[in-house]
Design a protein around this motif. Structure first.
Motif, PDB file in Angstrom:
ATOM      1  N   ASN A  52     -69.059  79.592   0.690  1.00 12.98           N
ATOM      2  CA  ASN A  52     -67.625  80.408   0.463  1.00 12.98           C
ATOM      3  C   ASN A  52     -67.102  81.015  -0.891  1.00 12.98           C
ATOM      4  N   LEU A  53     -66.605  81.984  -0.926  1.00 16.41           N
ATOM      5  CA  LEU A  53     -66.262  82.713  -1.934  1.00 16.41           C
ATOM      6  C   LEU A  53     -65.228  81.639  -2.785  1.00 16.41           C
ATOM      7  N   ILE A  54     -65.464  81.630  -3.992  1.00 10.90           N
ATOM      8  CA  ILE A  54     -64.364  80.629  -4.645  1.00 10.90           C
ATOM      9  C   ILE A  54     -62.906  81.198  -4.888  1.00 10.90           C
ATOM     10  N   ASN A  55     -62.863  82.718  -4.794  1.00 15.43           N
ATOM     11  CA  ASN A  55     -61.585  83.419  -4.800  1.00 15.43           C
ATOM     12  C   ASN A  55     -60.974  82.942  -3.450  1.00 15.43           C
ATOM     13  N   ASP A  56     -61.587  82.574  -2.298  1.00 17.29           N
ATOM     14  CA  ASP A  56     -60.992  82.123  -0.917  1.00 17.29           C
ATOM     15  C   ASP A  56     -60.355  81.186  -1.270  1.00 17.29           C
ATOM     16  N   LEU A  57     -60.835  80.257  -2.089  1.00 19.44           N
ATOM     17  CA  LEU A  57     -60.501  78.734  -2.343  1.00 19.44           C
ATOM     18  C   LEU A  57     -59.190  78.963  -3.214  1.00 19.44           C
ATOM     19  N   PHE A  58     -59.445  79.808  -4.205  1.00 19.76           N
ATOM     20  CA  PHE A  58     -58.179  79.919  -5.336  1.00 19.76           C
ATOM     21  C   PHE A  58     -56.920  80.636  -4.452  1.00 19.76           C
ATOM     22  N   THR A 115     -69.831  82.360  -5.352  1.00 22.45           N
ATOM     23  CA  THR A 115     -69.850  81.474  -4.162  1.00 22.45           C
ATOM     24  C   THR A 115     -70.457  80.085  -4.376  1.00 22.45           C
ATOM     25  N   ALA A 116     -70.073  79.113  -3.566  1.00 23.22           N
ATOM     26  CA  ALA A 116     -70.587  77.936  -3.588  1.00 23.22           C
ATOM     27  C   ALA A 116     -70.384  77.378  -2.109  1.00 23.22           C
ATOM     28  N   LEU A 123     -63.771  74.540   2.884  1.00 25.14           N
ATOM     29  CA  LEU A 123     -62.660  75.648   2.361  1.00 25.14           C
ATOM     30  C   LEU A 123     -61.215  74.335   2.371  1.00 25.14           C
ATOM     31  N   LYS A 124     -60.898  73.999   3.495  1.00 29.08           N
ATOM     32  CA  LYS A 124     -59.898  73.258   3.462  1.00 29.08           C
ATOM     33  C   LYS A 124     -59.767  72.015   2.693  1.00 29.08           C
TER      34      LYS A 124
END
Length: 298
Positions: free
Chosen positions: A155-161, A186-187, A191-192
């Motif tokens: 996943n994109l780290i920005n999606d996490l943020f 990405t990492a 995500l949840k």
């Protein structure tokens, strides 16, 4: 005559060696099948009888049978825990919601004196605390018993943020909250659940940072990991406590007056470790802390 005896002895020795060889091969094949069945969770007592086995096969059979019994017992216990967790979550939801509703209704009544309002407020606070504790325990129990699985994906780290929103909480405490853009980093993470872990850390950072302080969230790339730092200008953590804060129900004596039950950071460690990552903290008393979450890149 002597030569005949020698030849017979040699033939018997060869025959005996061949017999031992084939017997050994059969034993190894039998054990190999037992192990394959055990690995594939297909081992059954009905597949083997002790009268057909050597001493070694018999021991292996008893070992695998004991393992199968233990697995069945664990499975039954996990099912019992699942049912218990489900019951706790379901049975406490309505009473807690009703208590909160009743306190809100009482608070709207006119003519209440100051003492009554304080009692209502305390009931509300303690009920919220109880609700938070129950929900946290349910989450931990589900993770520990495999009821809820962490499923890491790239996943994109920005999606996490983007899923983390503490803007209002920061504004209320006049804290400058900054979440730096992670670009295309990405990492591999869920995500949840990773969002849940970071939220717990940021919530603590805001809680233990005085008004007017700063909390900064950033990401950086390493060869095998992506590192996410949550840095604050809060009260800090004593060095001897940095290994204790991830223990279940541990709360530092210095923050005993603050809200909390000491389960948030334990949940953080459980989630991140299940993803193949880890968490560490560095801190200075009175100057703040940095919680670093390392997520695998592959």
């Amino acid at each position: 005559m002597g030569k005949v005896i020698v030849i017979l002895v040699v033939i018997l020795a060869i025959a005996f060696a061949v017999l031992i060889y084939y017997r050994t091969v059969n034993v190894l094949k039998s054990i190999d099948k037992m192990l394959d069945d055990a690995v594939n969770n297909q081992f059954s007592e009905d597949n083997f009888t002790e009268s057909q086995m050597s001493k070694l096969e018999s021991k292996m059979y008893r070992y695998l049978t004991a393992g199968e019994t233990a697995r069945n017992k664990i499975s039954k216990e996990q099912n019992a825990v699942k049912a218990l967790v489900s019951d706790i979550s379901h049975q406490t939801k309505t009473p807690i919601a009703n208590i909160l509703l009743y306190t809100d209704l009482l608070n709207e009544q006119s003519g209440l004196n100051k003492n009554a309002k304080e009692l209502i407020s305390n009931i509300n606070i303690q009920t919220e605390k109880l609700n938070f504790l129950i929900q946290s325990l349910v989450k931990v129990s589900r993770l520990e018993n495999g009821i809820v699985e962490v499923v890491p994906r790239k996943n994109l780290i920005n999606d996490l943020f983007d899923n983390i929103d503490f803007t209002q909480a920061a504004i209320q405490k006049h804290i400058e909250l900054t979440v730096e853009n992670a670009g295309d980093l990405t990492a591999v993470f869920d995500l949840k659940w990773t969002g849940e872990a970071l939220s717990n850390i940021i919530d603590n950072a805001l809680k233990y940072t005085p008004d007017g302080g700063r909390v900064n969230v950033s990401a950086s790339e390493y060869e095998m990991f992506v590192r996410i730092d949550i840095a604050d200008t809060g009260i800090g953590i004593r060095e001897e406590e940095t290994t204790k804060i991830f223990m279940r129900f541990y709360r530092s004596p210095s923050v005993s007056d603050e809200k909390g039950v000491g389960i948030g950071l334990y949940l953080v460690r459980e989630i991140i470790s299940k993803e193949g990552g880890y968490v560490k903290v560095s801190s200075n008393i009175g100057r703040g802390s940095i919680f670093s979450v390392f997520l695998p890149k592959n």
